[in-house]
Design a protein around this motif. Sequence first.
Motif, short mmCIF file in Angstrom:
data_model
loop_
_atom_site.label_atom_id
_atom_site.label_comp_id
_atom_site.label_asym_id
_atom_site.label_seq_id
_atom_site.Cartn_x
_atom_site.Cartn_y
_atom_site.Cartn_z
N THR A 14 -58.76 46.28 33.07
CA THR A 14 -58.20 46.60 31.77
C THR A 14 -58.53 45.49 30.77
OG1 THR A 14 -56.12 45.55 32.39
CG2 THR A 14 -56.31 47.91 32.78
N SER A 18 -51.39 44.93 31.66
CA SER A 18 -50.50 46.08 31.52
C SER A 18 -49.05 45.61 31.31
CB SER A 18 -50.58 46.96 32.77
OG SER A 18 -49.62 48.00 32.71
N ARG A 109 -54.53 65.40 27.68
CA ARG A 109 -54.99 64.22 28.44
C ARG A 109 -56.22 63.60 27.77
NH1 ARG A 109 -55.16 65.12 34.82
NH2 ARG A 109 -57.00 66.28 34.22
N THR A 111 -56.18 61.32 25.38
CA THR A 111 -55.96 60.94 23.99
C THR A 111 -54.83 59.92 23.93
OG1 THR A 111 -56.58 63.16 23.30
CG2 THR A 111 -55.47 61.79 21.68
N ASP A 112 -55.05 58.84 23.21
CA ASP A 112 -54.00 57.84 23.04
C ASP A 112 -52.88 58.40 22.18
OD1 ASP A 112 -55.24 55.98 24.56
OD2 ASP A 112 -55.93 54.72 22.92
N LEU A 114 -50.32 57.26 19.70
CA LEU A 114 -50.07 56.10 18.86
C LEU A 114 -48.57 55.95 18.60
CD1 LEU A 114 -53.00 56.51 16.29
CD2 LEU A 114 -52.95 55.24 18.44
N ARG A 145 -49.97 57.56 30.13
CA ARG A 145 -49.86 57.92 28.72
C ARG A 145 -49.06 56.86 27.95
NH1 ARG A 145 -51.58 63.02 27.66
NH2 ARG A 145 -51.97 62.03 25.66
N ARG A 148 -50.43 52.00 26.73
CA ARG A 148 -51.87 51.98 26.48
C ARG A 148 -52.26 50.73 25.69
NH1 ARG A 148 -54.59 56.47 28.83
NH2 ARG A 148 -55.88 56.83 27.00
N GLN A 149 -53.47 50.23 25.98
CA GLN A 149 -54.03 49.11 25.21
C GLN A 149 -53.08 47.92 25.15
OE1 GLN A 149 -57.17 49.26 24.16
NE2 GLN A 149 -57.37 51.39 24.84
N GLN A 151 -49.88 47.84 25.20
CA GLN A 151 -48.59 48.07 24.57
C GLN A 151 -47.49 48.21 25.62
OE1 GLN A 151 -49.38 51.59 22.29
NE2 GLN A 151 -49.94 50.44 20.46
#
Length: 233
Positions: A14, A18, A109, A111-112, A114, A145, A148-149, A151
Amino acid sequence: MWWTYGLLTFVVPTRLPSRLRVPPLRHFADAQAKWTAVLECVEQLHRRGMPVLVGTRRLGDSEMLQQRLAERGLACEVLNAKQHEREADIIALAGEPGRITVATNMAGRGTDILLGAGVAEQGGLQVLMVEPHESERVDWQLFGRAGRQGQPGFAQAFVGLEDDLLQRHLPFWLVPLRDLLARSPRWRGALAHVLVRWAQRRAQRQAFQQRRYLRLREQQLRKQLAFASDGAG
């Protein structure tokens, strides 16, 4: 991938560590108790202004959950095979404060989601899985889900002893243990996770064997249908 298709794989690390929190699964003796707990959890998170994504395995469960949430005065968006035109709009708003989204396995599925203003500071997207899948990999696709990134995020799994996974994929000699756990909450807490993993591994072995068989059949058909050149003009 190697045993079935002869393809090598490697793990891509990653980009950021995480921050996803995944507590132990919550276990219940029957479906009614499990669904009541799911509804109460959604309501509590909604009152705190958290965005909630509830993952179901079946379209019928998503619509039933929508109805039962409405009975509690909670509006939600349902993301399943019936919302092709609105899928992007539903996903775009799923991370807003207080939003409730109910999604089936395949819907949205890749798709981030936000996060809206202030959501990250409160703990990020809250994912609830109402029933484990045959593959642990699919469970983690739903959990992923959230968080992500790099967060923050939260993912909670619910399991009932009447769930399809445990009804179909436990070996026969473990069925009495499943029935015993329905009457013993203390032991259910200790062994529910073991039963789920056992059933998932058994289901995954069956799926692996099916993939191997289909791969071999495909290779046989290619040989049978191939045109061999005999050198004639």
